[in-house]
Motif scaffolding. Structure first.
Motif, PDB file in Angstrom:
ATOM      1  N   THR A   1      42.543  44.747  43.766  1.00 51.41           N
ATOM      2  CA  THR A   1      42.604  44.615  42.314  1.00 51.41           C
ATOM      3  C   THR A   1      43.196  45.881  41.710  1.00 51.41           C
ATOM      4  OG1 THR A   1      40.647  43.197  42.341  1.00 51.41           O
ATOM      5  CG2 THR A   1      41.239  44.195  40.231  1.00 51.41           C
TER       6      THR A   1
ATOM      7  N   THR B   1      30.981  42.763  40.321  1.00 53.64           N
ATOM      8  CA  THR B   1      32.300  42.122  40.399  1.00 53.64           C
ATOM      9  C   THR B   1      33.033  42.573  41.649  1.00 53.64           C
ATOM     10  OG1 THR B   1      32.457  42.051  37.982  1.00 53.64           O
ATOM     11  CG2 THR B   1      34.496  41.766  39.222  1.00 53.64           C
TER      12      THR B   1
ATOM     13  N   LYS C   1      32.625  46.594  41.911  1.00 49.37           N
ATOM     14  CA  LYS C   1      32.372  47.369  40.704  1.00 49.37           C
ATOM     15  C   LYS C   1      31.263  46.646  39.967  1.00 49.37           C
ATOM     16  CE  LYS C   1      36.720  49.757  39.897  1.00 49.37           C
ATOM     17  NZ  LYS C   1      37.793  50.047  38.901  1.00 49.37           N
TER      18      LYS C   1
ATOM     19  N   ASN D   1      35.920  43.724  43.702  1.00 49.51           N
ATOM     20  CA  ASN D   1      37.154  44.387  43.300  1.00 49.51           C
ATOM     21  C   ASN D   1      38.207  44.363  44.404  1.00 49.51           C
ATOM     22  OD1 ASN D   1      38.059  45.911  40.844  1.00 49.51           O
ATOM     23  ND2 ASN D   1      38.607  47.430  42.399  1.00 49.51           N
TER      24      ASN D   1
ATOM     25  N   GLU E   1      29.636  51.476  41.860  1.00 49.45           N
ATOM     26  CA  GLU E   1      30.416  50.774  42.867  1.00 49.45           C
ATOM     27  C   GLU E   1      29.651  50.758  44.182  1.00 49.45           C
ATOM     28  OE1 GLU E   1      34.338  52.261  43.332  1.00 49.45           O
ATOM     29  OE2 GLU E   1      34.876  52.060  41.207  1.00 49.45           O
TER      30      GLU E   1
ATOM     31  N   LYS F   1      43.916  48.997  39.278  1.00 48.52           N
ATOM     32  CA  LYS F   1      43.059  49.761  38.389  1.00 48.52           C
ATOM     33  C   LYS F   1      43.564  49.622  36.954  1.00 48.52           C
ATOM     34  CE  LYS F   1      41.503  53.218  41.712  1.00 48.52           C
ATOM     35  NZ  LYS F   1      41.409  54.668  42.036  1.00 48.52           N
TER      36      LYS F   1
END
Length: 207
Positions: A178, A134, A131, A136, A101, A180
């Motif tokens: 987003t 991407t 992440k 997040n 991350e 988890k």
């Protein structure tokens, strides 16, 4: 012409985004490289000023801006300010410890306080968490404070900027968070496809 500086004094620049539980620990032992058009160092006041399309890297850390000012107090704590070019945003990025991350931040000013162990993104501020590659989480506001040691951030829509400058924006914050996903949770199965019914038409004409 740009010049690259790799000097003993540059250890103070590392404090701009280093330290804390969320920072990549290996970065602390990596060499610091700074590219800029000019450097002014004052040993008496323990300050370094890099100007002109400044790019600083140290391990996973990347810092960009028009100017970076770094000061060290008698206790050894460092304080840094990254200033953007007019009309643009200063930038910092660092990998988080132990996970794939990254934290990215932008603002007209970026301030780091190693004693408080936080980063402030000031005016037109943006903070993003990736992440891998991407996106997040993402948030914007006039002031974002990211606490390195606790991985906690606060976003303010209408604070006063640095040195009393008026805040920019409409006084509102924006955030995209987003949820988890538990990798052990079962993936819901897709509903069965609907049964096909025989058509009574062929080419638009009734049989």
């Amino acid at each position: 012409m740009n010049k690259t500086y790799v000097l003993p004094v540059l250890f103070v620049v590392c404090a701009l985004v280093a330290g804390g539980a969320s920072a990549e620990k290996a970065d602390r032992n990596k060499p610091m490289n700074v590219e800029a058009d000019a450097l002014r160092y004052d040993d008496l006041s323990q300050t370094s000023i890099f100007t002109g399309r400044v790019v600083a890297t140290k391990g996973t850390i990347v810092i960009r801006g028009a100017r970076i000012d770094v000061r060290q107090d008698p206790e050894g704590y460092q304080y840094g300010t990254v200033t953007a070019e007019p009309g643009r945003l200063a930038f910092y990025r660092q990998k988080r410890e132990g996970v794939d991350e990254y934290i990215e931040g932008e603002g007209e000013l970026i301030e780091y306080d190693s004693k408080a162990d936080n980063v402030k993104l000031i005016r037109r501020a943006e903070l993003r968490r990736y992440k891998g590659t991407t996106l997040n989480d993402e948030m914007t506001g006039s002031l974002i404070v990211y606490e390195n040691s606790t991985d906690v951030f606060t976003v303010d829509g209408s604070p006063q900027g640095a040195q009393g400058a008026p805040a920019s924006g409409n006084g509102r914050i924006r955030a995209m968070l987003t949820p988890k996903v538990d990798p052990s949770a079962p993936v819901p199965s897709a509903p069965p496809p609907a049964a096909l019914r025989p058509s009574t038409n062929l080419g638009g004409e009734k049989r």
